[in-house]
Write a protein that holds these residues in place. Structure first.
Motif, mmCIF file in Angstrom:
data_model
loop_
_atom_site.group_PDB
_atom_site.id
_atom_site.type_symbol
_atom_site.label_atom_id
_atom_site.label_comp_id
_atom_site.label_asym_id
_atom_site.label_seq_id
_atom_site.Cartn_x
_atom_site.Cartn_y
_atom_site.Cartn_z
ATOM 1 N N VAL A 11 0.558 -1.066 0.020
ATOM 2 C CA VAL A 11 0.001 0.068 0.040
ATOM 3 C C VAL A 11 0.975 1.162 0.012
ATOM 4 O O VAL A 11 1.816 1.478 0.760
ATOM 5 C CB VAL A 11 -0.900 0.002 1.222
ATOM 6 N N TRP A 12 0.567 2.075 -1.077
ATOM 7 C CA TRP A 12 1.360 3.461 -1.110
ATOM 8 C C TRP A 12 0.567 4.338 -1.013
ATOM 9 O O TRP A 12 -0.699 4.478 -1.432
ATOM 10 C CB TRP A 12 1.953 3.327 -2.468
ATOM 11 N N ALA A 13 1.114 5.833 -0.459
ATOM 12 C CA ALA A 13 0.229 6.921 -0.506
ATOM 13 C C ALA A 13 1.226 7.872 -1.350
ATOM 14 O O ALA A 13 2.490 7.617 -1.450
ATOM 15 C CB ALA A 13 0.133 7.704 0.833
ATOM 16 N N VAL A 14 0.759 8.568 -2.450
ATOM 17 C CA VAL A 14 1.782 9.645 -3.404
ATOM 18 C C VAL A 14 1.235 11.081 -2.956
ATOM 19 O O VAL A 14 -0.001 11.497 -3.232
ATOM 20 C CB VAL A 14 1.389 9.404 -4.662
ATOM 21 N N VAL A 15 2.289 11.466 -2.218
ATOM 22 C CA VAL A 15 2.052 13.115 -1.639
ATOM 23 C C VAL A 15 2.381 13.844 -2.693
ATOM 24 O O VAL A 15 3.599 13.729 -3.277
ATOM 25 C CB VAL A 15 2.606 13.274 -0.263
ATOM 26 N N GLY A 16 1.348 14.429 -3.357
ATOM 27 C CA GLY A 16 1.683 15.529 -4.631
ATOM 28 C C GLY A 16 0.996 14.857 -5.755
ATOM 29 O O GLY A 16 1.405 15.176 -6.892
ATOM 30 N N ALA A 17 0.054 13.750 -5.851
ATOM 31 C CA ALA A 17 -0.270 13.294 -6.806
ATOM 32 C C ALA A 17 -1.271 14.573 -7.576
ATOM 33 O O ALA A 17 -1.680 15.307 -6.799
ATOM 34 C CB ALA A 17 -1.424 12.089 -6.531
ATOM 35 N N TYR A 40 -2.999 5.478 -2.716
ATOM 36 C CA TYR A 40 -3.749 6.708 -2.188
ATOM 37 C C TYR A 40 -3.343 7.887 -2.914
ATOM 38 O O TYR A 40 -2.044 8.032 -2.456
ATOM 39 C CB TYR A 40 -3.879 6.379 -0.838
ATOM 40 N N PRO A 41 -3.911 8.635 -3.733
ATOM 41 C CA PRO A 41 -3.344 10.108 -3.862
ATOM 42 C C PRO A 41 -3.677 11.108 -2.772
ATOM 43 O O PRO A 41 -4.667 11.120 -2.292
ATOM 44 C CB PRO A 41 -4.103 10.383 -5.175
ATOM 45 N N ILE A 42 -2.429 11.668 -2.504
ATOM 46 C CA ILE A 42 -2.761 12.751 -1.579
ATOM 47 C C ILE A 42 -2.369 14.241 -2.395
ATOM 48 O O ILE A 42 -1.673 14.385 -3.090
ATOM 49 C CB ILE A 42 -1.537 12.819 -0.389
ATOM 50 N N SER A 43 -3.782 15.070 -2.334
ATOM 51 C CA SER A 43 -3.633 16.206 -3.224
ATOM 52 C C SER A 43 -4.536 17.173 -2.703
ATOM 53 O O SER A 43 -5.347 17.068 -1.931
ATOM 54 C CB SER A 43 -4.394 16.209 -4.663
ATOM 55 N N LEU A 44 -3.984 18.504 -2.493
ATOM 56 C CA LEU A 44 -4.725 19.673 -2.005
ATOM 57 C C LEU A 44 -5.682 20.303 -3.018
ATOM 58 O O LEU A 44 -6.462 21.079 -2.856
ATOM 59 C CB LEU A 44 -3.822 20.764 -1.305
ATOM 60 N N LYS A 45 -5.397 19.728 -4.245
ATOM 61 C CA LYS A 45 -6.027 20.444 -5.448
ATOM 62 C C LYS A 45 -7.186 19.700 -6.141
ATOM 63 O O LYS A 45 -8.139 20.312 -6.564
ATOM 64 C CB LYS A 45 -4.788 20.769 -6.405
ATOM 65 N N TYR A 46 -7.073 18.364 -6.107
ATOM 66 C CA TYR A 46 -7.867 17.608 -6.696
ATOM 67 C C TYR A 46 -8.824 16.872 -5.628
ATOM 68 O O TYR A 46 -8.207 16.249 -4.801
ATOM 69 C CB TYR A 46 -7.289 16.591 -7.506
ATOM 70 N N ASP A 47 -10.019 16.273 -5.904
ATOM 71 C CA ASP A 47 -11.004 15.699 -4.951
ATOM 72 C C ASP A 47 -10.787 14.220 -5.609
ATOM 73 O O ASP A 47 -10.890 13.349 -4.893
ATOM 74 C CB ASP A 47 -12.575 16.138 -5.276
#
Length: 124
Positions: A11-17, A40-47
């Motif tokens: 399991v990965w998270a991509v911070v800045g996806a 799992y994508p981590i993004s402040l810009k996209y839902d």
């Protein structure tokens, strides 16, 4: 421990996806999915990125990732690695452009295995 150990996690998270398919934040995210990982994508810009729900922080994820890939500027990367330490995430892959001596020092002081390099080049 080396980069090959990161291939064994599930399991990965991509911070800045990102949803922008031209950017590395999307390419790395899609590459990890293609390799069969839960990502799992981590993004402040996209839902959403593709059909996957994006999260604004590691704290929101439905499960703790085994590893985190950083594709953000070093300031945001420092915040993310501090979150990793608080959440007990012990593997962080730092993409080119996200690295800094402070992040590596913090990782070492907090028992986080941090490696640098490009997943796209190193896992063809």
């Amino acid at each position: 421990m080396g980069k090959e150990d990161f291939q064994k996690v599930k399991v990965w998270a991509v911070v800045g996806a990102t949803a922008d398919e031209e950017k590395y934040g999307y390419k790395v995210f899609a590459h990890l999915i293609q390799k069969g990982y839960t990502v799992y994508p981590i993004s402040l810009k996209y839902d959403f990125i593709g059909e996957r729900k994006a999260y604004t922080s590691l704290y929101e994820l439905p499960e703790k990732p085994d590893a985190v890939n950083l594709i953000v500027n070093p300031k945001a990367g420092m915040e993310a690695i501090q979150d990793c330490a608080r959440l007990g995430i012990q593997k962080v892959w730092i993409q080119p452009g996200a690295e800094s001596p402070e992040i590596l020092e913090y990782a070492e002081q907090n028992g986080i295995e941090a490696v640098q390099g490009c997943v796209l080049r190193e896992w063809p």
